[in-house]
Design a protein around this motif. Structure first.
Motif, PDB file in Angstrom:
ATOM      1  N   LEU A 100      47.728  25.013   0.972  1.00 31.74           N
ATOM      2  CA  LEU A 100      48.074  23.595   1.123  1.00 31.74           C
ATOM      3  C   LEU A 100      46.876  22.809   1.625  1.00 31.74           C
ATOM      4  CD1 LEU A 100      50.344  21.432   1.200  1.00 31.74           C
ATOM      5  CD2 LEU A 100      50.441  21.868   3.640  1.00 31.74           C
ATOM      6  N   MET A 101      46.274  23.282   2.696  1.00 34.61           N
ATOM      7  CA  MET A 101      45.228  22.505   3.364  1.00 34.61           C
ATOM      8  C   MET A 101      43.875  23.132   3.079  1.00 34.61           C
ATOM      9  SD  MET A 101      44.758  21.715   7.427  1.00 34.61           S
ATOM     10  CE  MET A 101      45.697  20.238   7.687  1.00 34.61           C
ATOM     11  N   ASP A 102      42.957  22.327   2.607  1.00 33.82           N
ATOM     12  CA  ASP A 102      41.586  22.797   2.420  1.00 33.82           C
ATOM     13  C   ASP A 102      40.653  21.607   2.613  1.00 33.82           C
ATOM     14  OD1 ASP A 102      39.211  24.001   1.850  1.00 33.82           O
ATOM     15  OD2 ASP A 102      39.762  24.669  -0.173  1.00 33.82           O
ATOM     16  N   VAL A 103      40.348  21.332   3.871  1.00 34.21           N
ATOM     17  CA  VAL A 103      39.448  20.223   4.181  1.00 34.21           C
ATOM     18  C   VAL A 103      38.069  20.843   4.384  1.00 34.21           C
ATOM     19  CG1 VAL A 103      38.999  18.254   5.671  1.00 34.21           C
ATOM     20  CG2 VAL A 103      41.357  18.979   5.277  1.00 34.21           C
ATOM     21  N   ALA A 104      37.161  20.585   3.444  1.00 32.52           N
ATOM     22  CA  ALA A 104      35.817  21.158   3.452  1.00 32.52           C
ATOM     23  C   ALA A 104      35.027  20.654   4.667  1.00 32.52           C
ATOM     24  CB  ALA A 104      35.107  20.783   2.155  1.00 32.52           C
ATOM     25  N   PRO A 105      33.894  21.312   4.995  1.00 32.79           N
ATOM     26  CA  PRO A 105      33.119  20.905   6.163  1.00 32.79           C
ATOM     27  C   PRO A 105      32.799  19.409   6.171  1.00 32.79           C
ATOM     28  CG  PRO A 105      32.307  22.991   5.361  1.00 32.79           C
ATOM     29  CD  PRO A 105      33.347  22.542   4.374  1.00 32.79           C
ATOM     30  N   HIS A 106      33.024  18.818   7.331  1.00 37.67           N
ATOM     31  CA  HIS A 106      32.772  17.383   7.537  1.00 37.67           C
ATOM     32  C   HIS A 106      32.386  17.198   8.997  1.00 37.67           C
ATOM     33  CE1 HIS A 106      36.992  18.132   8.501  1.00 37.67           C
ATOM     34  NE2 HIS A 106      36.841  17.190   9.438  1.00 37.67           N
ATOM     35  N   PRO A 107      31.667  16.132   9.305  1.00 36.28           N
ATOM     36  CA  PRO A 107      31.126  15.954  10.658  1.00 36.28           C
ATOM     37  C   PRO A 107      32.017  15.092  11.557  1.00 36.28           C
ATOM     38  CG  PRO A 107      30.193  14.327   9.192  1.00 36.28           C
ATOM     39  CD  PRO A 107      31.199  15.094   8.374  1.00 36.28           C
ATOM     40  N   HIS A 108      31.816  15.230  12.849  1.00 31.83           N
ATOM     41  CA  HIS A 108      32.433  14.325  13.831  1.00 31.83           C
ATOM     42  C   HIS A 108      31.396  13.999  14.897  1.00 31.83           C
ATOM     43  CE1 HIS A 108      36.674  14.497  12.611  1.00 31.83           C
ATOM     44  NE2 HIS A 108      36.516  15.782  12.390  1.00 31.83           N
ATOM     45  N   ILE A 109      31.488  12.809  15.469  1.00 34.59           N
ATOM     46  CA  ILE A 109      30.740  12.467  16.688  1.00 34.59           C
ATOM     47  C   ILE A 109      31.646  11.669  17.628  1.00 34.59           C
ATOM     48  CG2 ILE A 109      28.490  12.338  15.508  1.00 34.59           C
ATOM     49  CD1 ILE A 109      28.637   9.230  15.892  1.00 34.59           C
ATOM     50  N   GLY A 110      31.385  11.790  18.923  1.00 36.54           N
ATOM     51  CA  GLY A 110      31.964  10.876  19.915  1.00 36.54           C
ATOM     52  C   GLY A 110      33.432  11.056  20.235  1.00 36.54           C
ATOM     53  N   LEU A 111      34.007  12.187  19.841  1.00 38.28           N
ATOM     54  CA  LEU A 111      35.456  12.357  20.038  1.00 38.28           C
ATOM     55  C   LEU A 111      35.793  13.810  20.305  1.00 38.28           C
ATOM     56  CD1 LEU A 111      36.639  13.829  17.232  1.00 38.28           C
ATOM     57  CD2 LEU A 111      36.136  11.586  16.307  1.00 38.28           C
ATOM     58  N   LEU A 134      43.429  27.403   9.853  1.00 35.87           N
ATOM     59  CA  LEU A 134      42.195  28.143  10.128  1.00 35.87           C
ATOM     60  C   LEU A 134      41.073  27.143  10.346  1.00 35.87           C
ATOM     61  CD1 LEU A 134      40.404  30.743  10.054  1.00 35.87           C
ATOM     62  CD2 LEU A 134      40.311  30.463   7.567  1.00 35.87           C
ATOM     63  N   HIS A 135      40.449  27.217  11.515  1.00 36.93           N
ATOM     64  CA  HIS A 135      39.336  26.333  11.877  1.00 36.93           C
ATOM     65  C   HIS A 135      38.030  27.123  11.856  1.00 36.93           C
ATOM     66  CE1 HIS A 135      36.872  23.801  14.690  1.00 36.93           C
ATOM     67  NE2 HIS A 135      36.455  24.993  15.071  1.00 36.93           N
ATOM     68  N   ASP A 136      36.990  26.576  11.220  1.00 33.80           N
ATOM     69  CA  ASP A 136      35.627  27.114  11.316  1.00 33.80           C
ATOM     70  C   ASP A 136      34.698  25.966  11.629  1.00 33.80           C
ATOM     71  OD1 ASP A 136      35.378  30.056  10.471  1.00 33.80           O
ATOM     72  OD2 ASP A 136      36.759  29.227   8.976  1.00 33.80           O
ATOM     73  N   ASP A 137      33.712  26.203  12.503  1.00 35.94           N
ATOM     74  CA  ASP A 137      32.813  25.089  12.827  1.00 35.94           C
ATOM     75  C   ASP A 137      31.354  25.516  12.817  1.00 35.94           C
ATOM     76  OD1 ASP A 137      32.133  26.134  15.393  1.00 35.94           O
ATOM     77  OD2 ASP A 137      33.973  25.298  16.226  1.00 35.94           O
ATOM     78  N   SER A 138      30.492  24.513  13.046  1.00 36.21           N
ATOM     79  CA  SER A 138      29.042  24.718  12.968  1.00 36.21           C
ATOM     80  C   SER A 138      28.500  25.451  14.191  1.00 36.21           C
ATOM     81  CB  SER A 138      28.354  23.364  12.795  1.00 36.21           C
ATOM     82  OG  SER A 138      28.815  22.443  13.765  1.00 36.21           O
ATOM     83  N   LEU A 139      29.341  25.700  15.205  1.00 37.30           N
ATOM     84  CA  LEU A 139      28.939  26.546  16.333  1.00 37.30           C
ATOM     85  C   LEU A 139      29.221  28.012  16.025  1.00 37.30           C
ATOM     86  CD1 LEU A 139      30.555  24.420  19.201  1.00 37.30           C
ATOM     87  CD2 LEU A 139      28.146  24.441  18.526  1.00 37.30           C
ATOM     88  N   GLY A 140      29.906  28.274  14.902  1.00 34.28           N
ATOM     89  CA  GLY A 140      30.280  29.647  14.554  1.00 34.28           C
ATOM     90  C   GLY A 140      31.641  30.049  15.100  1.00 34.28           C
ATOM     91  N   GLU A 155      38.873  22.862   7.907  1.00 34.06           N
ATOM     92  CA  GLU A 155      40.251  23.169   8.297  1.00 34.06           C
ATOM     93  C   GLU A 155      41.003  23.594   7.042  1.00 34.06           C
ATOM     94  OE1 GLU A 155      41.247  19.733  11.415  1.00 34.06           O
ATOM     95  OE2 GLU A 155      39.892  19.199   9.796  1.00 34.06           O
ATOM     96  N   ARG A 156      41.554  24.820   7.091  1.00 30.10           N
ATOM     97  CA  ARG A 156      42.192  25.383   5.907  1.00 30.10           C
ATOM     98  C   ARG A 156      43.487  26.079   6.277  1.00 30.10           C
ATOM     99  NH1 ARG A 156      37.515  29.330   4.032  1.00 30.10           N
ATOM    100  NH2 ARG A 156      36.780  29.009   6.170  1.00 30.10           N
ATOM    101  N   THR A 157      44.335  26.229   5.263  1.00 29.09           N
ATOM    102  CA  THR A 157      45.458  27.143   5.385  1.00 29.09           C
ATOM    103  C   THR A 157      44.900  28.557   5.267  1.00 29.09           C
ATOM    104  OG1 THR A 157      46.945  25.554   4.355  1.00 29.09           O
ATOM    105  CG2 THR A 157      47.633  27.844   4.320  1.00 29.09           C
ATOM    106  N   PRO A 158      45.156  29.437   6.246  1.00 30.51           N
ATOM    107  CA  PRO A 158      44.626  30.798   6.119  1.00 30.51           C
ATOM    108  C   PRO A 158      45.314  31.544   4.969  1.00 30.51           C
ATOM    109  CG  PRO A 158      46.005  30.615   8.082  1.00 30.51           C
ATOM    110  CD  PRO A 158      45.909  29.241   7.484  1.00 30.51           C
ATOM    111  N   GLU A 159      44.611  32.570   4.461  1.00 30.67           N
ATOM    112  CA  GLU A 159      45.143  33.303   3.309  1.00 30.67           C
ATOM    113  C   GLU A 159      46.548  33.846   3.597  1.00 30.67           C
ATOM    114  OE1 GLU A 159      42.846  36.611   0.909  1.00 30.67           O
ATOM    115  OE2 GLU A 159      41.745  34.730   1.181  1.00 30.67           O
ATOM    116  N   GLU A 160      46.693  34.476   4.773  1.00 31.67           N
ATOM    117  CA  GLU A 160      48.029  34.938   5.171  1.00 31.67           C
ATOM    118  C   GLU A 160      48.689  33.832   5.953  1.00 31.67           C
ATOM    119  OE1 GLU A 160      48.435  38.741   7.148  1.00 31.67           O
ATOM    120  OE2 GLU A 160      46.998  39.571   5.708  1.00 31.67           O
TER     121      GLU A 160
END
Ligand code: MN
Length: 315
Positions: free
Chosen positions: A69-80, A92-98, A121-126
């Motif tokens: 359902l959810m597949d939001v590809a890498p995108h940046p944030h600042i100030g929040l 499933l969350h993955d970030d640029s800090l690893g 931010e993605r729906t995990p496989e399971e």
């Protein structure tokens, strides 16, 4: 997904417009789409941009699905800070800090963007084929908004099992319990699950402003029915919120001191000036400042065009 579906594409100037007294303003949310995921956005709204330091509220689900359902590809944030809180399903969350984590109901994920972070931010496989939750943003105060990025996954937030219902504190402190997550200005986020014929009186901090978002079922505040499509702004100077339900209901209370700084939001950025937003956009497009999200295979999101960049005065 279209990048214009994501974040706040038109620049929005936000300043606190707290009410000096208790009020009940019911402000209609609007439907937006994150790819195939329909979302109800209840902050920022034209009539109200912030509640305490909370500056963005997206409500998604409840829904059931097959596949991803959810597949939001890498995108940046600042100030929040982003705060992800689920009632059902998993992200499933993955970030640029690893950092990699799966957010699940009962736990909260808090990502501090500071000067810059990127995540997917993605729906995990399971997965359970269900999704129901909210994503919230907290504006960082000037003193810390250019600090180091960070990520915290709290597996279980404090839960009070009371005769009238269950109270979970996913940000700040309430009713004698506190979330472990670090925040940089005073704030509170409470999830309240009322049983059938349940009622609870939730103490509030009178100098703070608060708002209610109904997530499920029926919820009344002092016998006034609150619907789920609106953000219900409560103003300040309330000692407590007397909540009740006929058949059971679930809601969030968000609050904090009226935010003392004027912020400027555009796309996934919270800043103070247009130049800061433009610089962050350029750094993302030029692969500067924001490290890569190595765990994500596939292209990252492009920033929207600056053609739509017209800072609007606070309404
Ligand atoms: Mn994000």
């Amino acid at each position: 997904m279209s990048v214009t579906d994501q974040g706040v594409v038109e620049a929005v100037e936000c300043r606190s417009s707290e009410s000096p007294a208790p009020v009940l303003e019911s402000l209609e949310g609007r439907e937006v789409h994150l790819g195939s995921l329909p979302v109800l956005r209840v902050l920022p709204l034209r009539q109200r941009r912030m509640v305490g330091p909370w500056c963005f509220v997206d409500r998604f689900g409840p829904l059931t699905f097959q596949g991803n359902l959810m597949d939001v590809a890498p995108h940046p944030h600042i100030g929040l800070q982003t705060v992800t809180w689920l009632l059902d399903g998993e992200i499933l969350h993955d970030d640029s800090l690893g950092c990699e984590t799966i957010t699940r109901p009962g736990g909260v994920s808090v990502m501090t963007a500071g000067a810059g972070i990127a995540h997917s931010e993605r729906t995990p496989e399971e997965n359970s084929h269900r999704l129901d939750g909210v994503q919230l943003w907290i504006a960082l105060p000037d003193a810390t908004r250019n600090g180091n990025p960070g990520f915290a996954a709290i597996k279980r937030v404090p839960l009070l099992d009371l005769p009238g219902g269950k109270v979970r504190v996913f940000a700040g402190s309430a009713m004698g319990v506190s979330s472990e997550a670090l925040h940089y200005s005073p704030t509170v986020g409470i999830d309240i699950e009322l049983g059938p014929r349940g009622s609870l009186e939730i103490p509030l901090t009178p100098g703070w402003e608060h708002a209610i978002l109904v997530l499920r079922g029926d919820v009344a505040l002092e016998r006034t029915e609150l619907d789920s499509g609106h953000l219900h702004y409560l103003g300040t100077q309330r000692q407590s919120a007397a909540l009740s339900s006929h058949d059971g209901g679930r809601l969030l209370i968000l609050g904090g001191p009226p935010f003392p700084e004027k912020i400027l939001m555009w796309w996934n950025f919270v800043a103070r000036t247009p130049d800061e937003l433009i610089a962050a956009r350029e750094d993302w497009m030029e692969h500067r400042r924001f490290s890569e999200v190595k765990a994500y295979r596939g292209p990252r999101l492009d920033a929207p065009s600056l053609a739509g960049f017209r800072p609007r005065p606070a309404g």
